[in-house]
Design a protein around this motif. Sequence first.
Motif, PDB file in Angstrom:
ATOM      1  N   ILE A 157       0.844  -1.195   0.000  1.00  0.00           N
ATOM      2  CA  ILE A 157       0.000   0.000   0.000  1.00  0.00           C
ATOM      3  C   ILE A 157       0.873   1.236   0.000  1.00  0.00           C
ATOM      4  N   VAL A 161      -0.913   7.486  -0.075  1.00  0.00           N
ATOM      5  CA  VAL A 161      -2.364   7.381  -0.312  1.00  0.00           C
ATOM      6  C   VAL A 161      -3.064   7.006   0.980  1.00  0.00           C
ATOM      7  N   GLU A 164      -3.579   9.978   3.042  1.00  0.00           N
ATOM      8  CA  GLU A 164      -4.648  10.862   2.555  1.00  0.00           C
ATOM      9  C   GLU A 164      -6.025  10.304   2.871  1.00  0.00           C
ATOM     10  N   LEU A 165      -6.109   9.006   2.994  1.00  0.00           N
ATOM     11  CA  LEU A 165      -7.380   8.400   3.361  1.00  0.00           C
ATOM     12  C   LEU A 165      -7.832   8.882   4.740  1.00  0.00           C
ATOM     13  N   THR A 167      -6.375  11.898   6.350  1.00  0.00           N
ATOM     14  CA  THR A 167      -6.372  13.360   6.497  1.00  0.00           C
ATOM     15  C   THR A 167      -7.266  14.053   5.474  1.00  0.00           C
ATOM     16  N   GLY A 168      -7.408  13.442   4.314  1.00  0.00           N
ATOM     17  CA  GLY A 168      -8.210  14.071   3.265  1.00  0.00           C
ATOM     18  C   GLY A 168      -9.625  14.390   3.725  1.00  0.00           C
ATOM     19  N   PRO A 169     -10.345  13.382   4.228  1.00  0.00           N
ATOM     20  CA  PRO A 169     -11.719  13.675   4.661  1.00  0.00           C
ATOM     21  C   PRO A 169     -11.783  14.732   5.755  1.00  0.00           C
ATOM     22  N   TYR A 185     -16.591  11.665  14.792  1.00  0.00           N
ATOM     23  CA  TYR A 185     -16.271  11.658  13.365  1.00  0.00           C
ATOM     24  C   TYR A 185     -14.851  11.180  13.131  1.00  0.00           C
ATOM     25  N   THR A 188     -14.498   7.452  13.781  1.00  0.00           N
ATOM     26  CA  THR A 188     -15.073   6.678  12.681  1.00  0.00           C
ATOM     27  C   THR A 188     -14.133   6.650  11.480  1.00  0.00           C
ATOM     28  N   LEU A 192     -12.675   3.255   9.765  1.00  0.00           N
ATOM     29  CA  LEU A 192     -12.926   2.871   8.373  1.00  0.00           C
ATOM     30  C   LEU A 192     -11.640   2.804   7.579  1.00  0.00           C
ATOM     31  N   ALA A 193     -10.800   3.790   7.779  1.00  0.00           N
ATOM     32  CA  ALA A 193      -9.568   3.822   6.998  1.00  0.00           C
ATOM     33  C   ALA A 193      -8.688   2.638   7.351  1.00  0.00           C
ATOM     34  N   ARG A 195      -9.504  -0.202   8.479  1.00  0.00           N
ATOM     35  CA  ARG A 195     -10.061  -1.429   7.927  1.00  0.00           C
ATOM     36  C   ARG A 195      -9.627  -1.578   6.470  1.00  0.00           C
ATOM     37  N   GLY A 196      -9.601  -0.439   5.764  1.00  0.00           N
ATOM     38  CA  GLY A 196      -9.149  -0.486   4.376  1.00  0.00           C
ATOM     39  C   GLY A 196      -7.680  -0.810   4.260  1.00  0.00           C
ATOM     40  N   LEU A 197      -6.913  -0.405   5.235  1.00  0.00           N
ATOM     41  CA  LEU A 197      -5.474  -0.578   5.153  1.00  0.00           C
ATOM     42  C   LEU A 197      -5.004  -1.940   5.713  1.00  0.00           C
TER      43      LEU A 197
ATOM     44  N   GLU B 164     -17.246  10.609   2.156  1.00  0.00           N
ATOM     45  CA  GLU B 164     -16.087  11.488   2.325  1.00  0.00           C
ATOM     46  C   GLU B 164     -14.778  10.709   2.265  1.00  0.00           C
ATOM     47  N   LEU B 165     -14.857   9.439   2.572  1.00  0.00           N
ATOM     48  CA  LEU B 165     -13.655   8.614   2.473  1.00  0.00           C
ATOM     49  C   LEU B 165     -13.175   8.538   1.016  1.00  0.00           C
ATOM     50  N   GLY B 168     -13.080  12.958  -0.154  1.00  0.00           N
ATOM     51  CA  GLY B 168     -12.188  13.811   0.635  1.00  0.00           C
ATOM     52  C   GLY B 168     -10.753  13.797   0.121  1.00  0.00           C
ATOM     53  N   PRO B 169     -10.160  12.619   0.013  1.00  0.00           N
ATOM     54  CA  PRO B 169      -8.782  12.587  -0.477  1.00  0.00           C
ATOM     55  C   PRO B 169      -8.623  13.186  -1.863  1.00  0.00           C
ATOM     56  N   PHE B 172      -8.868  16.893  -1.600  1.00  0.00           N
ATOM     57  CA  PHE B 172      -7.691  17.391  -0.915  1.00  0.00           C
ATOM     58  C   PHE B 172      -6.501  17.485  -1.871  1.00  0.00           C
ATOM     59  N   ARG B 173      -6.294  16.397  -2.637  1.00  0.00           N
ATOM     60  CA  ARG B 173      -5.200  16.435  -3.612  1.00  0.00           C
ATOM     61  C   ARG B 173      -5.397  17.540  -4.634  1.00  0.00           C
ATOM     62  N   TYR B 185      -4.357   6.674  -9.168  1.00  0.00           N
ATOM     63  CA  TYR B 185      -4.654   7.188  -7.825  1.00  0.00           C
ATOM     64  C   TYR B 185      -6.114   6.987  -7.470  1.00  0.00           C
ATOM     65  N   LEU B 192      -9.051   0.991  -1.654  1.00  0.00           N
ATOM     66  CA  LEU B 192      -8.819   1.090  -0.206  1.00  0.00           C
ATOM     67  C   LEU B 192     -10.098   1.446   0.531  1.00  0.00           C
ATOM     68  N   ARG B 195     -12.564  -1.415   0.676  1.00  0.00           N
ATOM     69  CA  ARG B 195     -12.159  -2.438   1.643  1.00  0.00           C
ATOM     70  C   ARG B 195     -12.586  -2.024   3.052  1.00  0.00           C
ATOM     71  N   GLY B 196     -12.480  -0.735   3.307  1.00  0.00           N
ATOM     72  CA  GLY B 196     -12.900  -0.238   4.617  1.00  0.00           C
ATOM     73  C   GLY B 196     -14.400  -0.342   4.823  1.00  0.00           C
TER      74      GLY B 196
END
Lengths: 202, 202, 202, 202
Positions: A157, A161, A164-165, A167-169, A185, A188, A192-193, A195-197, B164-165, B168-169, B172-173, B185, B192, B195-196
Motif C-alpha cells: 500500500i 495514499v 490521505e485516506l 487526512t483528506g476527509p 467523526y 469513525t 474505516l480507513a 479497515r481499508g489498510l 467522504e472517504l 475527501g482525499p 484534498f489532492r 490514484y 482502499l 475495503r474499509g
Amino acid sequence: MSSNCAPSATRLRRRSHHAIMGATLELVSEVGYPKLTIEAIAARAGVGKQTVYRWWPSKAAILRDAVVHLCQDATGVTRDIPDTGDLAADLKAVLRAAADTMSHPRYDLPARALAAAGIADATLGAELVSCILEPQLQLYVERLAAARRAGQVAEGIDLRVALELLTGPLAFRWLMGEAPLSHAYTDTLVDLALRGLAPRAA
Amino acid sequence: MSSNCAPSATRLRRRSHHAIMGATLELVSEVGYPKLTIEAIAARAGVGKQTVYRWWPSKAAILRDAVVHLCQDATGVTRDIPDTGDLAADLKAVLRAAADTMSHPRYDLPARALAAAGIADATLGAELVSCILEPQLQLYVERLAAARRAGQVAEGIDLRVALELLTGPLAFRWLMGEAPLSHAYTDTLVDLALRGLAPRAA
Amino acid sequence: MSSNCAPSATRLRRRSHHAIMGATLELVSEVGYPKLTIEAIAARAGVGKQTVYRWWPSKAAILRDAVVHLCQDATGVTRDIPDTGDLAADLKAVLRAAADTMSHPRYDLPARALAAAGIADATLGAELVSCILEPQLQLYVERLAAARRAGQVAEGIDLRVALELLTGPLAFRWLMGEAPLSHAYTDTLVDLALRGLAPRAA
Amino acid sequence: MSSNCAPSATRLRRRSHHAIMGATLELVSEVGYPKLTIEAIAARAGVGKQTVYRWWPSKAAILRDAVVHLCQDATGVTRDIPDTGDLAADLKAVLRAAADTMSHPRYDLPARALAAAGIADATLGAELVSCILEPQLQLYVERLAAARRAGQVAEGIDLRVALELLTGPLAFRWLMGEAPLSHAYTDTLVDLALRGLAPRAA
DNA sequence: GCGTAACCGAGACGGTACGTCCGGTCTTAGT
DNA sequence: ACTAAGACCGGACGTACCGTCTCGGTTACGC
C-alpha cells in the motif's frame, strides 16, 4: 521552516514584529482575508507602512508568518504522533487533537484564510505545503511505516495514499466548514480507513 | 441548480450575459482570482460596468455563475453515477472522469479560484456547497445506499462518512495542487475505501 | 419667444409637460442647477426619461422653458414701463417691481441657476439674452427715448449705455447675492443715474 | 488673499501644485467648466486623483485657486488705483485696464466659468466675493472717498452705490458676453457716472 | 369604430466620471 | 540607522447619470 523569508531578524524591533503578527491575526479574524489590508495592519500595529513592506513581500506572506507565529505559541498543530503499538488508538488521539485545534476560532479563521490564499495562488500554496503541511504529514507517514513493519498495515500500500485516506476527509470537512469536527467523526474515520489498510484476513 | 440566484432574467440580454460569463472564465484563467476585476470583466465582455453590478452582487457571484455556466455547457461535473452492480467499477469510472475534469485547465483554474473564495467567505461557501457540491455528493450517497442494500457495504456505516472517504482525499489532492490526479490514484482510492466499507468477512 | 424650441406641441400631453416644468422648478430650487439631473426630473414628474429627451435637447433648455413658463404664469418679469411724464417716478416704480420679483425665492433660484448656465455656455447665454432679456431691455430703451424727446435726457447719450447705468448695478447686486435689493437702493440708483443722464443745467 | 483656503502646504509638492493649476486653466479654456473633470485635471497634470482630492474639496475650489494663481502671475486684476487728483482720468485708466484684462481669453474663460459657478452656488459665491472681488472693490471705494474729500463727489452719497454705478454695468456687459468691452465704453461709463455723482452746481 | 401608428411609463443598455480606498514607493522628521 | 507618519502615482471600487435603446400598454387619428 520559513527562515528564508520570515523577518526574525536582528534588525526588526521585536516589539514591532510582535505587534504586526498580532494585528494581522486580529484583523483577519475580524474582517476576513479579502478585506485584510496592509494599511490596516500597520495602523493597528502602530507601525509605519514601510516597516511592513520592508520585511514582507505580500499580504499572504504576513499571514503565513502570523500563523506560524501562532502555531509556535500554541504548539497546537505540529505535534509528534505517539507510538503505543496500538495504531488505531494513536491515530484517534492525534486526529482528535487536530480536529479540536482546527475547530478553535483562534486558529480556524486565520488558517482558513491562509488556506484559501494558498489554493488560489499556486506559488503560495506550494510554500505553505512545504513549510507547514508537509512536515506534519511526514510524521503520519512515519507512524504508518512503523505500523506496516508491525504487520498492522498491508504490504504494497502506498503510504502516501493511505495517509490521505485519513487526512483528506478531515481536511475536506474543515474546509467545507459545514459539519462539526467531532471526536466521533475522527474516530469513525480512523476505523474505516484502518479497515481499508489492514492486511487481508487470509 | 442555482435558479434562485443566477440572473436568468428576461431583461438581461442573452448576448451580454454570455459575454460576461465567457470573459470571467477567460480572465480568471489568465490573471487569477485575486487580480480578477469587475472592470476588466465588463471591458472584455464589451459591456457597461453597471450591467454587471445590476445582476451580480460580487466578483464571487459572477464566478460562481460562470462556473455553473461552464458545467452546464460541458456536463463535465454533474453526472449520474452508473449502477452496473459492480460498485468498485462504477466508482472508479466516475472518479476517473471527475479527476480528468478537475485536471483540465478550463475547469481547474476557475473552480479552484471559486473554491478558495468559498473557503474564505463562509456565506459564499455555504452557497457553493448547496448549489454545486451537494447535489453531486447526494448522487454518491444514493449509489452507496444501493450498494448497501445489495450487501456490498456493511450495515451501520454512516454513508456520509463513507462518501467522504472517497471524495475527501481526491478533493484534498486537487486543492493542494501538487500531485497529479491520475487514474491509478483514483482506482487505488476506491479499492482502499471499499475495503474499509465492506461487510466483515463473517 | 421660444416657439422654435419649446415643445408646446399638440402631441406632448399637457399634463406631462406641466409636470416636467413643475418638477424642474422644484428640483432646481432644492438641489441647485449643477445637481439637477434629467433622471430626477423625469422621476419627479412621473414621466419616462425618453419623454423628456424627446422634447428637450439639454438640461439648460428644460430650465429655460421652465423659467419662461414661470414668467408667463406670474407676469412678474416682462412688464410694460409706464409713461406718466415723470421719468424718475416711472423708473423707480418699475425697478422696485423688478427688484421684488428677483428677490422672491420662487423666481430667484431658478433664474439664478439659468443665468449661471448662460454665463458658462455662450450659446445658451446668447439664446437667453435674445429670448428673455433683450425684449425687456428694449422697453427701457424706448422709455428713455421718449424721455429724451421730452428733454429730460441729454442729447448725444447712447441710450444703450444709459440703460446699463440703471440695470447693470441692479443685475450685479442680484448676481452677487450679498446685499438685499431694497426699494431704497433702486430709488438711489435711479436718482444717481438720471443725474448723470440729465441735460446740462446750462 | 486666499491664504486661508489654498493648499500652499509644505507637503504638497510644488511641482504637482503648479501642474494642477496649469492643467486646470488649460482644460477649462479647452472644454469649458461643465465638461471640466477632475480626472482630466489629474491626468493632464500627471498626478494621482487622490492628490487632487487631498487638497481641494471640489472642482470649483480648484478653479478658484487656479484663477488666483493666474492673477498673482499676471498681476492683471488686483491693481492699485492711481490718485492724480483727476478722478475721471484715474478711473478711466483703471477701467480700461480692467476691461482689457477681462477681454483677454487667458483670463476671460476661466474667470467666466468661475463666476458662473459662484452664481449657482451661494457658498462659493460668497467665498469668491470675499477672496477676490471685495479687496479690489474696496480700492475703488477708497479712491472715491478721497475724491469726496476733494469736493469732487457730492456729500451724502453712499460710496458703495456709487461704486456699483461704475462697476455694475461693466461687469454686466462682461457676463452677458455680447458687446465688446471697448475703451470708448468704459470712458463713457465714467463720464456718465461721475456726472451723477458730482456735487450740485450750487 | 377600428386599426395603426405615434406616444407613453419604465427601465436596461454601453459609457463616463464621480469620490473613496488601497497598493506599493518615496520623502520627511524624529529619535 | 531605522523608525512612524504620511504624501505620492496608479488603479479598482461601487454609484450616479448620461443619452440611446427596447419593451408592452394606451391613446387618438384616419380610414
